[in-house]
Design a protein around this motif. Structure first.
Motif, PDB file in Angstrom:
ATOM      1  N   SER A  24       0.830  -1.211   0.000  1.00  0.00           N
ATOM      2  CA  SER A  24       0.000   0.000   0.000  1.00  0.00           C
ATOM      3  C   SER A  24       0.861   1.256   0.000  1.00  0.00           C
ATOM      4  O   SER A  24       0.567   2.241  -0.682  1.00  0.00           O
ATOM      5  CB  SER A  24      -0.967   0.007   1.185  1.00  0.00           C
ATOM      6  OG  SER A  24      -0.273   0.184   2.390  1.00  0.00           O
ATOM      7  N   TYR A  27       2.690   1.727  -3.432  1.00  0.00           N
ATOM      8  CA  TYR A  27       1.696   2.205  -4.407  1.00  0.00           C
ATOM      9  C   TYR A  27       1.376   3.672  -4.147  1.00  0.00           C
ATOM     10  O   TYR A  27       1.292   4.480  -5.074  1.00  0.00           O
ATOM     11  CB  TYR A  27       0.453   1.321  -4.293  1.00  0.00           C
ATOM     12  CG  TYR A  27      -0.681   1.666  -5.230  1.00  0.00           C
ATOM     13  CD1 TYR A  27      -0.618   1.364  -6.583  1.00  0.00           C
ATOM     14  CD2 TYR A  27      -1.837   2.265  -4.737  1.00  0.00           C
ATOM     15  CE1 TYR A  27      -1.683   1.657  -7.432  1.00  0.00           C
ATOM     16  CE2 TYR A  27      -2.902   2.556  -5.577  1.00  0.00           C
ATOM     17  CZ  TYR A  27      -2.816   2.250  -6.917  1.00  0.00           C
ATOM     18  OH  TYR A  27      -3.883   2.538  -7.752  1.00  0.00           O
ATOM     19  N   ASN A  61      -3.867   2.980 -13.309  1.00  0.00           N
ATOM     20  CA  ASN A  61      -4.826   2.141 -12.581  1.00  0.00           C
ATOM     21  C   ASN A  61      -5.738   3.002 -11.718  1.00  0.00           C
ATOM     22  O   ASN A  61      -6.954   2.814 -11.680  1.00  0.00           O
ATOM     23  CB  ASN A  61      -4.081   1.130 -11.706  1.00  0.00           C
ATOM     24  CG  ASN A  61      -5.042   0.349 -10.834  1.00  0.00           C
ATOM     25  OD1 ASN A  61      -5.836  -0.447 -11.329  1.00  0.00           O
ATOM     26  ND2 ASN A  61      -5.024   0.617  -9.536  1.00  0.00           N
ATOM     27  N   ARG A  62      -5.141   3.957 -11.020  1.00  0.00           N
ATOM     28  CA  ARG A  62      -5.937   4.804 -10.123  1.00  0.00           C
ATOM     29  C   ARG A  62      -6.951   5.646 -10.925  1.00  0.00           C
ATOM     30  O   ARG A  62      -8.075   5.852 -10.505  1.00  0.00           O
ATOM     31  CB  ARG A  62      -4.986   5.711  -9.332  1.00  0.00           C
ATOM     32  CG  ARG A  62      -5.610   6.402  -8.163  1.00  0.00           C
ATOM     33  CD  ARG A  62      -5.910   5.459  -7.012  1.00  0.00           C
ATOM     34  NE  ARG A  62      -6.725   6.106  -6.001  1.00  0.00           N
ATOM     35  CZ  ARG A  62      -7.289   5.498  -4.975  1.00  0.00           C
ATOM     36  NH1 ARG A  62      -7.132   4.202  -4.802  1.00  0.00           N
ATOM     37  NH2 ARG A  62      -8.017   6.153  -4.110  1.00  0.00           N
ATOM     38  N   GLY A  84      -9.341  -4.258  -0.726  1.00  0.00           N
ATOM     39  CA  GLY A  84      -7.928  -3.937  -0.930  1.00  0.00           C
ATOM     40  C   GLY A  84      -7.821  -2.480  -1.317  1.00  0.00           C
ATOM     41  O   GLY A  84      -7.340  -2.125  -2.381  1.00  0.00           O
ATOM     42  N   ASP A 110      -9.093  -3.416   4.012  1.00  0.00           N
ATOM     43  CA  ASP A 110      -7.667  -3.657   3.740  1.00  0.00           C
ATOM     44  C   ASP A 110      -7.100  -4.465   4.904  1.00  0.00           C
ATOM     45  O   ASP A 110      -7.595  -4.383   6.024  1.00  0.00           O
ATOM     46  CB  ASP A 110      -6.899  -2.338   3.569  1.00  0.00           C
ATOM     47  CG  ASP A 110      -5.682  -2.523   2.673  1.00  0.00           C
ATOM     48  OD1 ASP A 110      -5.727  -2.095   1.505  1.00  0.00           O
ATOM     49  OD2 ASP A 110      -4.685  -3.127   3.132  1.00  0.00           O
ATOM     50  N   ASP A 135      -8.857  -9.497   6.000  1.00  0.00           N
ATOM     51  CA  ASP A 135      -8.451 -10.147   4.764  1.00  0.00           C
ATOM     52  C   ASP A 135      -9.710 -10.245   3.905  1.00  0.00           C
ATOM     53  O   ASP A 135     -10.722 -10.801   4.338  1.00  0.00           O
ATOM     54  CB  ASP A 135      -7.908 -11.545   5.106  1.00  0.00           C
ATOM     55  CG  ASP A 135      -7.411 -12.291   3.884  1.00  0.00           C
ATOM     56  OD1 ASP A 135      -7.805 -11.947   2.755  1.00  0.00           O
ATOM     57  OD2 ASP A 135      -6.628 -13.229   4.077  1.00  0.00           O
ATOM     58  N   MET A 136      -9.644  -9.693   2.699  1.00  0.00           N
ATOM     59  CA  MET A 136     -10.855  -9.695   1.859  1.00  0.00           C
ATOM     60  C   MET A 136     -11.335 -11.111   1.559  1.00  0.00           C
ATOM     61  O   MET A 136     -12.502 -11.314   1.252  1.00  0.00           O
ATOM     62  CB  MET A 136     -10.603  -8.943   0.552  1.00  0.00           C
ATOM     63  CG  MET A 136      -9.670  -9.656  -0.394  1.00  0.00           C
ATOM     64  SD  MET A 136      -9.592  -8.869  -1.994  1.00  0.00           S
ATOM     65  CE  MET A 136      -8.044  -8.028  -1.884  1.00  0.00           C
ATOM     66  N   THR A 163      -9.532  -3.586  -7.377  1.00  0.00           N
ATOM     67  CA  THR A 163      -8.539  -3.051  -8.313  1.00  0.00           C
ATOM     68  C   THR A 163      -7.148  -3.152  -7.701  1.00  0.00           C
ATOM     69  O   THR A 163      -6.932  -2.749  -6.563  1.00  0.00           O
ATOM     70  CB  THR A 163      -8.856  -1.579  -8.679  1.00  0.00           C
ATOM     71  OG1 THR A 163      -8.922  -0.796  -7.500  1.00  0.00           O
ATOM     72  CG2 THR A 163     -10.172  -1.478  -9.441  1.00  0.00           C
TER      73      THR A 163
HETATM   74  C1  SAM Z   1      -1.840  -1.601  -4.916  1.00  0.00           C
HETATM   75  S1  SAM Z   1      -2.959  -1.267  -3.594  1.00  0.00           S
HETATM   76  C2  SAM Z   1      -4.426  -0.892  -4.542  1.00  0.00           C
HETATM   77  C3  SAM Z   1      -5.267   0.180  -3.916  1.00  0.00           C
HETATM   78  C4  SAM Z   1      -6.574   0.496  -4.656  1.00  0.00           C
HETATM   79  N1  SAM Z   1      -7.429  -0.666  -4.724  1.00  0.00           N
HETATM   80  C5  SAM Z   1      -6.330   1.034  -6.050  1.00  0.00           C
HETATM   81  O1  SAM Z   1      -6.561   0.306  -7.018  1.00  0.00           O
HETATM   82  O2  SAM Z   1      -5.924   2.195  -6.184  1.00  0.00           O
HETATM   83  C6  SAM Z   1      -3.331  -2.930  -3.051  1.00  0.00           C
HETATM   84  C7  SAM Z   1      -3.961  -2.979  -1.666  1.00  0.00           C
HETATM   85  O3  SAM Z   1      -4.551  -4.276  -1.475  1.00  0.00           O
HETATM   86  C8  SAM Z   1      -4.360  -4.636  -0.132  1.00  0.00           C
HETATM   87  N2  SAM Z   1      -4.502  -6.093  -0.001  1.00  0.00           N
HETATM   88  C9  SAM Z   1      -3.722  -7.049  -0.550  1.00  0.00           C
HETATM   89  N3  SAM Z   1      -4.186  -8.277  -0.219  1.00  0.00           N
HETATM   90  C10 SAM Z   1      -5.280  -8.085   0.553  1.00  0.00           C
HETATM   91  C11 SAM Z   1      -6.187  -8.962   1.211  1.00  0.00           C
HETATM   92  N4  SAM Z   1      -6.063 -10.290   1.119  1.00  0.00           N
HETATM   93  N5  SAM Z   1      -7.206  -8.425   1.911  1.00  0.00           N
HETATM   94  C12 SAM Z   1      -7.350  -7.075   2.011  1.00  0.00           C
HETATM   95  N6  SAM Z   1      -6.506  -6.200   1.415  1.00  0.00           N
HETATM   96  C13 SAM Z   1      -5.495  -6.691   0.689  1.00  0.00           C
HETATM   97  C14 SAM Z   1      -2.964  -4.136   0.189  1.00  0.00           C
HETATM   98  O4  SAM Z   1      -2.767  -4.014   1.578  1.00  0.00           O
HETATM   99  C15 SAM Z   1      -2.955  -2.804  -0.537  1.00  0.00           C
HETATM  100  O5  SAM Z   1      -3.377  -1.767   0.307  1.00  0.00           O
END
Ligand code: SAM
Length: 276
Positions: A24, A27, A61-62, A84, A110, A135-136, A163
């Motif tokens: 996170s 990113y 992506n954002r 996430g 998250d 955890d999602m 995303t």
């Molecule tokens: C690259 S960021 C993307 C943020 C946002 N979704 C975007 O597209 O701008 C990925 C996020 O997914 C979260 N993440 C990864 N695996 C996850 C899980 N199993 N459950 C919840 N969050 C998760 C990470 O902690 C991180 O904050």
């Protein structure tokens, strides 16, 4: 905010690993946010050396997420479940949705402490948006959480946002099953907004992305690219919104893109599907 350089170290929330870069925060750095530590910036700069277009890919992506949230809100969706969600330093999803209607409700999910702590700070005192630390993949835990119960009505359409997050779930079957379970839980008229890393068709550039993905093993979670066929499979049974599954900057772009000859530099495929 709790940037170590420039912020008070005492403001860093407990249980945050300052020695190890995190998805996170890396990113957040790539998209120009201010919630990252020196270790994250060093990791990102190494990644930029291997793959100079990674920053543009993260921003693309954002920007896709913003356009897709807007589309869902314009189609009448008023509820968003962001799986996430990351660190909301650059235009949060609730701000994106509220540009269409202030009544939109957003639940962020998250599993990274720093992303959750930052979201808690940002969302304090704000009506209509909140965060769950989970955890999602633990779908029952997320949907049963009091925050979800308070903010979301599972009988009305919901936009599920996944995303740039599913590729942090190493088990492909679990990732796909997780998406299916959320889709099962929401009614007709709901949307899945999806973006996922993929290697692309140029071998040399694919090698560069592979090297960055190898680097992610030193992060708190490692990332995995998947094939366009696998990503398309997540949308099976949904009505694919035009233009379908495309690289992020090609999904309903607001302006002409300069680099149409290297679309794979987006590093992620994106799509929106509607549950019939
Ligand atoms: C690259 S960021 C993307 C943020 C946002 N979704 C975007 O597209 O701008 C990925 C996020 O997914 C979260 N993440 C990864 N695996 C996850 C899980 N199993 N459950 C919840 N969050 C998760 C990470 O902690 C991180 O904050």
């Amino acid at each position: 905010m709790f940037l170590v350089e420039g912020y008070q170290a005492s403001e860093v929330p407990p249980h945050v690993d300052l020695e190890r870069a995190s998805p996170s925060r890396v990113y957040d750095y790539l998209i120009g946010g201010g919630c990252n530590f020196a270790v994250d910036r060093q990791w990102a700069e190494q990644a930029i050396k291997r793959m100079p277009w990674i920053r543009a890919a993260a921003r693309s992506n954002r920007a896709f997420l913003r356009r897709a949230v807007r589309m869902c809100a314009e189609e009448g969706v008023r509820q968003f479940l962001d799986l996430g969600s990351g660190i909301p330093t650059i235009l949060s999803v609730h701000e994106m949705a509220w540009q269409v209607d202030r009544d939109c409700r957003v639940v962020y999910v998250d599993n990274e402490r720093v992303a959750v702590a930052h979201s808690e700070l940002t969302l304090a005192g704000i009506e209509g948006a909140d965060i769950i630390e989970a955890d999602m993949c633990d779908v029952d835990r997320v949907l049963g959480d009091p925050v979800c119960q308070r903010l979301l009505d599972l009988d009305r359409p919901i936009a599920l946002l996944a995303t740039a997050s599913l590729y942090y779930i190493p088990d492909a079957e679990l990732a796909a099953r997780t998406v299916d379970r959320y889709l099962d839980a929401v009614p007709s008229g709901s949307y899945l907004v999806l973006s996922h890393a993929t290697l692309g068709q140029d071998r040399r550039d694919a090698m560069k992305l592979s090297r960055v993905l190898e680097m992610t093993h030193s992060l708190t979670s490692a990332a995995t690219a998947r094939t366009p066929e696998w990503i398309a499979g997540l949308l099976a049974g949904l009505e694919l919104v035009q233009p379908g599954l495309v690289y992020t900057s090609f999904w309903r772009p607001e302006s002409l893109r300069a680099q149409d000859d290297t679309p794979w530099h987006d590093a992620m495929l994106a799509a929106v599907g509607r549950k019939p």
